[in-house]
Enzyme design. Structure first.
Site, PDB file in Angstrom:
ATOM      1  CG  ASP A 235      16.184 -13.970  28.013  1.00  0.00           C
ATOM      2  OD1 ASP A 235      15.600 -14.900  27.412  1.00  0.00           O
ATOM      3  OD2 ASP A 235      15.702 -13.407  29.016  1.00  0.00           O
TER       4      ASP A 235
ATOM      5  CE  LYS B 171      13.616 -16.741  28.606  1.00  0.00           C
ATOM      6  NZ  LYS B 171      13.004 -15.433  28.282  1.00  0.00           N
TER       7      LYS B 171
ATOM      8  CD  GLU C  61      10.583 -11.308  26.015  1.00  0.00           C
ATOM      9  OE1 GLU C  61       9.834 -10.395  25.599  1.00  0.00           O
ATOM     10  OE2 GLU C  61      11.243 -11.206  27.063  1.00  0.00           O
TER      11      GLU C  61
ATOM     12  CD  GLU D 167       7.270 -13.279  32.600  1.00  0.00           C
ATOM     13  OE1 GLU D 167       8.143 -13.510  31.745  1.00  0.00           O
ATOM     14  OE2 GLU D 167       7.354 -12.359  33.434  1.00  0.00           O
TER      15      GLU D 167
ATOM     16  CG  ASP E 158      15.481  -9.847  28.620  1.00  0.00           C
ATOM     17  OD1 ASP E 158      14.792 -10.442  29.477  1.00  0.00           O
ATOM     18  OD2 ASP E 158      15.006  -9.406  27.556  1.00  0.00           O
ATOM     19  CB  SER E 159      15.048 -10.518  34.549  1.00  0.00           C
ATOM     20  OG  SER E 159      15.821 -11.699  34.624  1.00  0.00           O
TER      21      SER E 159
END
Ligand code: KIV
Length: 275
Positions: free
Chosen positions: A83, A113, A115, A182, A44-45
């Site tokens: 993501d 993925k 978080e 990260e 999602d960057s």
């Protein structure tokens, strides 16, 4: 050979490092795939490096599906991990399973993925039980940037380091097949990597992880808004692109482009008979 969650497992067991980069489009994914990358993360960057947002919070399910499917078309052998965007899984276990399913069906992901640690383990368990591999993400979790108070190294205190290790164990227990670490101190990432049976993928977490991931615009020098300390520029593609754009503008304005070799011909007769 197609990379799968089995490749991840075997790589850890055999001590082979797992290579991962982000990509958001077909052509880039194809180049990475041809270079032999193990996995591509449609991160999602995307929000920062492709869409120009300040953070990842505005990225939608539709964005991830659109770019995930493009990457999947270019990735023959690389495993494609997509993501789950902000608020597509935090709201409920039900939302998490439905949205993970959409990323697989419409976004053609091989895994998703998300978080977070213990607080998202019910989601990780339910998604995994639905037959969808889940990659965890701990440390600096950009979707919580407001709660974390900015981009900073995570897990530095005794309490925070213990929490990170406990969260990593909880994700493994819930069924995650790998976990991204990260922006965490190298020695903490090493400890987590030793403690877990599943592989760790580091970004700003040192060389002791089982694999590494970088945002491709960062490692190619194509994104200048913000460059974290952990980024190594493997090439200055941004500069090469700028020079090519300038050359195009110059040649086009001077009339040397397009030249004969770039033009299509037609019989003069036809042109002469036009009225
Ligand atoms: O969105 C992303 O690119 C990521 C990586 C930084 C791991 O989550």
């Amino acid at each position: 050979m197609k990379n799968t969650i089995i490749t991840f497992k075997q790589s850890k067991q055999q001590g082979n490092k797992i290579s991962m980069l982000t990509a958001y489009d077909y052509s880039t994914a194809k180049l990475m795939d041809e270079a032999g990358i193990n996995a591509i993360l449609v991160g999602d960057s995307l929000g920062n490096v492709v869409l120009g947002y300040e953070d990842t919070l505005s990225v939608t399910m539709e964005d991830m599906i659109h770019h995930g499917a493009a990457v999947a078309r270019g990735a023959k052998n690389a495993m494609v991990v997509v993501d789950m965007p902000f608020m597509s899984y935090q709201t409920s276990v039900y939302d998490a399973v439905v949205n993970a399913g959409r990323l697989m069906k419409e976004g053609r992901a091989s895994a998703v993925k998300l978080e977070g640690g213990k607080e998202v383990c019910p989601q990780v368990k339910a998604i995994t039980e639905a037959g969808i591999p889940v990659m965890g993400h701990l440390g600096l979790t950009p979707q919580s940037i407001n709660a974390l108070g900015g981009h900073r190294v995570q897990g530095k205190t005794q309490q925070a380091a213990q929490k990170l290790l406990d969260d990593a164990r909880a994700l493994q227990e819930a069924g995650a097949f790998a976990v991204v670490l990260e922006c965490v101190p190298e020695k903490l990432a090493e400890k987590v990597t030793k403690e877990l049976e599943i592989p760790t993928i580091g970004i700003g977490a040192g060389a002791g992880c089982d694999g590494q991931v970088l945002v491709y615009q960062d490692m190619l020098g194509m994104f200048s808004d913000f460059t974290p300390k952990f980024v190594k520029k493997f090439a200055n593609v941004g500069q090469v692109m700028k020079e090519a754009f300038k050359n195009y503008i110059d040649e086009m304005q001077q009339g040397s482009f397009p030249s004969q070799e770039h033009c299509y011909s037609i019989d003069d007769d036809i042109i002469e008979k036009l009225y």
